[in-house]
Motif scaffolding. Structure first.
Motif, PDB file in Angstrom:
ATOM      1  N   ASP A   3      -8.165  -3.721  -0.457  1.00 48.59           N
ATOM      2  CA  ASP A   3      -8.431  -2.377  -0.961  1.00 48.59           C
ATOM      3  C   ASP A   3      -9.654  -2.322  -1.868  1.00 48.59           C
ATOM      4  O   ASP A   3     -10.166  -3.354  -2.319  1.00 48.59           O
ATOM      5  CB  ASP A   3      -7.200  -1.840  -1.707  1.00 48.59           C
ATOM      6  CG  ASP A   3      -6.071  -1.462  -0.767  1.00 48.59           C
ATOM      7  OD1 ASP A   3      -6.325  -1.243   0.433  1.00 48.59           O
ATOM      8  OD2 ASP A   3      -4.921  -1.361  -1.234  1.00 48.59           O
TER       9      ASP A   3
ATOM     10  N   ARG B 105      -3.303  -5.652  -0.080  1.00 46.28           N
ATOM     11  CA  ARG B 105      -1.997  -4.987  -0.054  1.00 46.28           C
ATOM     12  C   ARG B 105      -1.513  -4.878   1.392  1.00 46.28           C
ATOM     13  O   ARG B 105      -2.294  -4.625   2.303  1.00 46.28           O
ATOM     14  CB  ARG B 105      -2.071  -3.595  -0.667  1.00 46.28           C
ATOM     15  CG  ARG B 105      -2.210  -3.625  -2.176  1.00 46.28           C
ATOM     16  CD  ARG B 105      -2.044  -2.231  -2.786  1.00 46.28           C
ATOM     17  NE  ARG B 105      -2.145  -2.304  -4.218  1.00 46.28           N
ATOM     18  CZ  ARG B 105      -3.298  -2.346  -4.890  1.00 46.28           C
ATOM     19  NH1 ARG B 105      -4.438  -2.310  -4.243  1.00 46.28           N
ATOM     20  NH2 ARG B 105      -3.301  -2.414  -6.209  1.00 46.28           N
TER      21      ARG B 105
ATOM     22  N   ASP C 108     -11.965  -6.714   5.998  1.00 47.01           N
ATOM     23  CA  ASP C 108     -10.998  -6.239   5.010  1.00 47.01           C
ATOM     24  C   ASP C 108      -9.606  -6.010   5.593  1.00 47.01           C
ATOM     25  O   ASP C 108      -8.772  -5.337   4.983  1.00 47.01           O
ATOM     26  CB  ASP C 108     -11.497  -4.947   4.367  1.00 47.01           C
ATOM     27  CG  ASP C 108     -11.643  -3.818   5.372  1.00 47.01           C
ATOM     28  OD1 ASP C 108     -11.612  -4.086   6.592  1.00 47.01           O
ATOM     29  OD2 ASP C 108     -11.787  -2.661   4.939  1.00 47.01           O
TER      30      ASP C 108
ATOM     31  N   ARG D  95      -4.522  -5.294   3.943  1.00 47.86           N
ATOM     32  CA  ARG D  95      -5.842  -4.662   3.796  1.00 47.86           C
ATOM     33  C   ARG D  95      -6.399  -4.981   2.410  1.00 47.86           C
ATOM     34  O   ARG D  95      -5.674  -4.906   1.412  1.00 47.86           O
ATOM     35  CB  ARG D  95      -5.714  -3.147   3.963  1.00 47.86           C
ATOM     36  CG  ARG D  95      -7.049  -2.420   3.852  1.00 47.86           C
ATOM     37  CD  ARG D  95      -6.893  -0.930   4.033  1.00 47.86           C
ATOM     38  NE  ARG D  95      -6.028  -0.407   2.971  1.00 47.86           N
ATOM     39  CZ  ARG D  95      -5.208   0.639   3.112  1.00 47.86           C
ATOM     40  NH1 ARG D  95      -5.123   1.269   4.265  1.00 47.86           N
ATOM     41  NH2 ARG D  95      -4.465   1.049   2.112  1.00 47.86           N
TER      42      ARG D  95
ATOM     43  N   SER E  28       0.840  -1.190   0.000  1.00 48.50           N
ATOM     44  CA  SER E  28       0.000   0.000   0.000  1.00 48.50           C
ATOM     45  C   SER E  28       0.883   1.251   0.000  1.00 48.50           C
ATOM     46  O   SER E  28       1.955   1.245   0.616  1.00 48.50           O
ATOM     47  CB  SER E  28      -0.873   0.002   1.250  1.00 48.50           C
ATOM     48  OG  SER E  28      -1.497   1.251   1.416  1.00 48.50           O
TER      49      SER E  28
END
Length: 122
Positions: free
Chosen positions: A106, A112, A77, A104, A32
């Protein structure tokens, strides 16, 4: 092992691959832009630091293996993974570490990594 655990373990293992570590495109798909890492030294690294460092790694025959992978789903998530890693270089002793990452899911449908920490274990 659950499908998600298998998937996240495969993403962690991709980050061990020299070709992935040498590719901006591959790193962007796995990390990320908000990524942070606490290194074994205790230093905090940001996304740009890590990408630059990985891209600068020389191809030296280092291999990395992953064992004892565990997943804890923090939210639908957001996932915490922990595992043991072994780094072996041709001209030195193996280095073992305990690692943790937060992944996470996304908005674009990809998982990511947003955080990582590795602690040397001997």
């Amino acid at each position: 092992m659950s499908d998600l655990a298998e998937h996240l373990q495969s993403l962690e293992q991709r980050l061990f691959e020299p070709g992935v570590r040498a590719s901006v495109t591959a790193l962007e798909s796995l990390l990320s832009p908000e990524f942070r890492e606490i290194g074994a030294s205790g230093r905090l690294y940001g996304y740009r630091d890590i990408v630059a460092g990985l891209l600068a790694e020389p191809p030296d025959g280092t291999t990395r293996t992953l064992t004892d992978f565990e997943l804890l789903l923090l939210a639908s998530d957001l996932a915490l993974v922990t595992y043991r890693a072994m780094r072996t270089v041709p001209a030195g002793p193996p280095v073992s570490s305990l690692r943790s990452s937060i992944w996470r899911h996304d908005a674009d449908g990809q998982w990511r990594m947003v955080f990582h920490q590795g602690t040397l274990t001997g």
